[in-house]
Design a protein around this motif. Structure first.
Motif, PDB file in Angstrom:
ATOM      1  N   ARG B 190      47.267  60.017  48.615  1.00 47.73           N
ATOM      2  CA  ARG B 190      47.541  61.406  48.180  1.00 47.73           C
ATOM      3  C   ARG B 190      48.367  61.309  46.910  1.00 47.73           C
ATOM      4  N   GLY B 191      48.124  62.272  45.874  1.00 50.64           N
ATOM      5  CA  GLY B 191      48.812  62.130  44.735  1.00 50.64           C
ATOM      6  C   GLY B 191      49.266  63.328  44.183  1.00 50.64           C
ATOM      7  N   ILE B 192      50.163  63.371  43.574  1.00 51.47           N
ATOM      8  CA  ILE B 192      50.694  64.674  42.705  1.00 51.47           C
ATOM      9  C   ILE B 192      50.812  64.357  41.054  1.00 51.47           C
ATOM     10  N   ALA B 193      49.815  65.211  40.575  1.00 47.71           N
ATOM     11  CA  ALA B 193      49.996  65.220  38.963  1.00 47.71           C
ATOM     12  C   ALA B 193      50.619  66.320  38.662  1.00 47.71           C
ATOM     13  N   HIS B 194      51.572  66.318  37.957  1.00 49.45           N
ATOM     14  CA  HIS B 194      52.369  67.541  37.455  1.00 49.45           C
ATOM     15  C   HIS B 194      52.613  67.527  35.898  1.00 49.45           C
ATOM     16  N   ALA B 195      52.373  68.641  35.305  1.00 46.49           N
ATOM     17  CA  ALA B 195      52.648  68.690  33.940  1.00 46.49           C
ATOM     18  C   ALA B 195      53.271  69.925  33.718  1.00 46.49           C
ATOM     19  N   VAL B 196      54.432  69.733  32.718  1.00 44.93           N
ATOM     20  CA  VAL B 196      55.084  71.003  32.466  1.00 44.93           C
ATOM     21  C   VAL B 196      55.327  71.311  31.024  1.00 44.93           C
ATOM     22  N   ARG B 197      55.093  72.368  30.497  1.00 46.06           N
ATOM     23  CA  ARG B 197      54.945  72.721  29.104  1.00 46.06           C
ATOM     24  C   ARG B 197      54.162  71.766  28.145  1.00 46.06           C
ATOM     25  N   VAL B 198      53.366  71.291  28.708  1.00 46.79           N
ATOM     26  CA  VAL B 198      52.286  70.519  27.854  1.00 46.79           C
ATOM     27  C   VAL B 198      50.975  71.217  28.273  1.00 46.79           C
ATOM     28  N   MET B 206      44.861  62.843  34.370  1.00 42.39           N
ATOM     29  CA  MET B 206      45.536  61.869  35.113  1.00 42.39           C
ATOM     30  C   MET B 206      44.686  61.608  36.245  1.00 42.39           C
ATOM     31  N   ILE B 207      44.342  62.678  37.054  1.00 40.92           N
ATOM     32  CA  ILE B 207      43.748  62.366  38.309  1.00 40.92           C
ATOM     33  C   ILE B 207      42.456  61.787  38.036  1.00 40.92           C
ATOM     34  N   GLU B 208      41.758  62.080  36.929  1.00 43.17           N
ATOM     35  CA  GLU B 208      40.249  61.389  36.575  1.00 43.17           C
ATOM     36  C   GLU B 208      40.586  60.006  36.449  1.00 43.17           C
ATOM     37  N   ALA B 209      41.515  59.765  35.728  1.00 44.99           N
ATOM     38  CA  ALA B 209      41.628  58.134  35.587  1.00 44.99           C
ATOM     39  C   ALA B 209      42.297  57.527  36.799  1.00 44.99           C
ATOM     40  N   ALA B 210      42.991  58.095  37.613  1.00 46.21           N
ATOM     41  CA  ALA B 210      43.406  57.134  38.770  1.00 46.21           C
ATOM     42  C   ALA B 210      42.385  57.121  39.634  1.00 46.21           C
ATOM     43  N   ARG B 211      41.349  58.196  39.838  1.00 46.79           N
ATOM     44  CA  ARG B 211      40.287  57.953  40.770  1.00 46.79           C
ATOM     45  C   ARG B 211      39.355  56.863  40.364  1.00 46.79           C
ATOM     46  N   LEU B 223      44.278  64.072  45.095  1.00 49.13           N
ATOM     47  CA  LEU B 223      45.166  64.065  44.003  1.00 49.13           C
ATOM     48  C   LEU B 223      45.493  65.534  43.605  1.00 49.13           C
ATOM     49  N   HIS B 224      46.710  65.930  44.032  1.00 49.80           N
ATOM     50  CA  HIS B 224      46.945  67.456  43.798  1.00 49.80           C
ATOM     51  C   HIS B 224      47.360  67.749  42.238  1.00 49.80           C
ATOM     52  N   SER B 225      46.844  68.662  41.698  1.00 46.29           N
ATOM     53  CA  SER B 225      47.446  69.055  40.374  1.00 46.29           C
ATOM     54  C   SER B 225      48.363  70.244  40.516  1.00 46.29           C
ATOM     55  N   GLN B 271      48.542  52.989  34.929  1.00 46.24           N
ATOM     56  CA  GLN B 271      49.853  52.279  35.235  1.00 46.24           C
ATOM     57  C   GLN B 271      50.330  52.614  36.557  1.00 46.24           C
ATOM     58  N   ALA B 272      50.364  53.924  36.794  1.00 52.32           N
ATOM     59  CA  ALA B 272      50.576  54.487  38.304  1.00 52.32           C
ATOM     60  C   ALA B 272      49.794  53.766  39.314  1.00 52.32           C
ATOM     61  N   THR B 273      48.377  53.644  39.022  1.00 49.79           N
ATOM     62  CA  THR B 273      47.574  53.186  39.967  1.00 49.79           C
ATOM     63  C   THR B 273      47.385  51.984  40.367  1.00 49.79           C
ATOM     64  N   ARG B 274      47.823  51.220  39.348  1.00 50.05           N
ATOM     65  CA  ARG B 274      47.905  49.793  39.263  1.00 50.05           C
ATOM     66  C   ARG B 274      49.291  49.352  40.125  1.00 50.05           C
TER      67      ARG B 274
END
Lengths: 113, 364
Positions: B190-198, B206-211, B223-225, B271-274
């Motif tokens: 599972r994953g949580i990708a969050h982005a604030v004020r961008v 990020m989700i695409e790259a991790a997958r 992986l949840h956005s 980096q997170a995935t590795r």
């Protein structure tokens, strides 16, 4: 062979509970080099260092690891729970064989022979 | 709280878990030489803020700080709990403050309902996401589960912060003895990708790259956005990817990487995935970042032998083991899981629980 195995196995309890090594020193010892004799030797050596001549006092906690990233050497961040990523260590996961090597740890992987 | 032995330490390292151990055990603690060699000696603002927070969580705690700020003495009171609010300085994230509170909260008089305001995700401490999805499930192993929750009400990226979380923790009489020796196999990620004020697309990138790396292993990947808008997104721009992998026996591994200037979201995700692959490859039943919490609960468990399989101890864990012995007199037995394979890095940690009983608890 059994004897050799016993020697290469590491005595964590001894290192943790009855040595004067710092936690970083214990971890940085490679498992193979940590036979109990070398540990004892190391401990003695260190005690000697401490009791011996004056040393310039090293200000930061990570002075033993000059290569570690700067945030760690900043004493403000000594008590952090998320370890700094070792980016050079992570590059090994760019390798296809490395990625395949852990397949057995997933449910889809088959057990080794 | 019995008078007598004061546990003494030197230096500012490992401050948090030492204070937590003091409060749980009821033994006073004295820490000297706090950055006494530093150009700017003494306690930092976040350390003082932590002491204030511990003062709020407890009742009757006496804290003395020397004039220079290089020495403290803490005489623990009882863990009171209840509804509390604390504004964290922006020098550390809410995780810094929450981690020691998580150790204490199950043993409070009343359930802790703590609201913390500040930075919710940074590179130094467990983020609100990791605490919610990984740290709290580790408490469930010990029978602390009903009503255990972390709500992320607002996110706050550094440096501006502006986030808010609420931690709810039930109280227990005693924690269960742990017997966790089967690591199992990873069944889901599972994953949580969050982005604030961008740009909100950053999450998806990020989700695409991790997958691109993870898809090869198992199909059960979600992986949840996580999108927070307006007021809820804090004062500064930032994004991060938190990943967690769960095994068939509920062993959890996690990783997280946060945005850095000049690094593309894809690279952050890689980096997170590795990092999580690296964590998975270490094996065991507990993620390295959670060794201390699990070991503490094992020591406090009922008077029986608790066992847990883990990877090698981190430096923090080693110091924690030493400090546990100072406060509780308990040493762990640490042996290789499989003596026939000297290269196996997995270790079996076992100890005899002290049978800590929550004497603060309100009997309802």
């Amino acid at each position: 062979l059994a004897l050799q195995r016993r020697r290469t196995r590491r005595d964590w309890m001894k290192d943790i509970y009855s040595s004067n090594l710092t936690p970083e020193e214990i971890v940085s010892q490679s498992p193979s080099s940590s036979s109990t004799t070398s540990t004892a030797g190391h401990t003695k050596e260190r005690e000697h260092d401490d009791d011996g001549f004056f040393f310039a006092k090293k200000p930061s906690s990570s002075s033993d690891h000059p290569t570690s990233e700067s945030p760690d050497s900043d004493s403000d961040y000594a008590d952090k729970s998320k370890p700094t990523l070792n980016l050079s260590e992570l590059t090994k996961w760019e390798d296809e064989d490395m990625l395949e090597s852990i397949r057995g740890l997933f449910i889809t992987g088959v057990d080794g022979p | 709280m019995a008078a007598g032995s004061v546990v003494q330490y030197s230096g500012h390292k490992y401050l948090r878990h030492r204070l937590a151990l003091s409060i749980i055990s009821g033994k006073p603690i004295k820490i000297g030489n706090i950055r006494s060699e530093d150009k700017n000696p003494g306690l930092r603002d976040f350390e003082i803020s932590l002491l204030r927070l511990l003062e709020k969580v407890t009742n009757g705690t006496v804290i003395e700080i020397s004039v220079t700020g290089t020495a403290i003495l803490l005489k623990p009171g009882i863990i009171a709990g209840g509804p509390l609010v604390h504004d964290c300085p922006l020098s550390r994230s809410v995780g810094y403050f929450l981690e020691p509170v998580i150790m204490l909260a199950p043993f409070a008089k009343r359930p802790v309902q703590l609201t913390l305001r500040g930075i919710t995700t940074d590179d130094h401490d467990l983020s609100a996401d990791l605490i919610r999805t990984v740290t709290l499930p580790h408490l469930q192993l010990f029978g602390i589960s009903e009503g255990l929750e972390l709500r992320i009400k607002k996110r706050g990226a550094p440096p501006g912060g502006g986030g808010e979380v609420q931690f709810l923790c039930p109280i227990v009489k005693q924690v269960k003895t742990l017997n966790f020796v089967e690591p199992g196999k990873i069944k889901r990620i599972r994953g949580i990708a969050h982005a604030v004020r961008v740009n909100p697309q950053f999450s998806n990138r990020m989700i695409e790259a991790a997958r691109s790396i993870l898809n090869r292993y198992i199909p059960d990947i979600y992986l949840h956005s996580d999108v927070y808008k307006g007021e809820e997104s804090g004062k500064s721009p930032g994004y991060a990817l938190s990943l967690l992998a769960e095994s068939t026996t509920s062993a959890l591994f996690c990783s997280e990487v946060t945005s850095k200037p000049g690094v593309a979201p894809e690279d952050i995700a890689l980096q997170a995935t590795r990092a999580i692959l690296s964590e998975i490859s270490k094996g065991g039943c507990v993620d390295q970042k959670h060794q201390s919490l699990v070991l503490l609960m094992m020591v406090l468990g009922s008077e029986d032998v608790g066992r847990c399989r883990m990877s090698q101890p981190t430096p923090r864990t080693i110091q924690f083991l030493r400090d546990i012995r100072d406060f509780f007199g308990t040493s762990f037995k640490i042996v290789s899981v499989d003596p026939t394979k000297p290269d196996s890095s997995n270790l079996l940690y076992s100890c005899y629980g002290v049978g800590h009983v929550n004497a603060n608890r309100d009997i309802a």
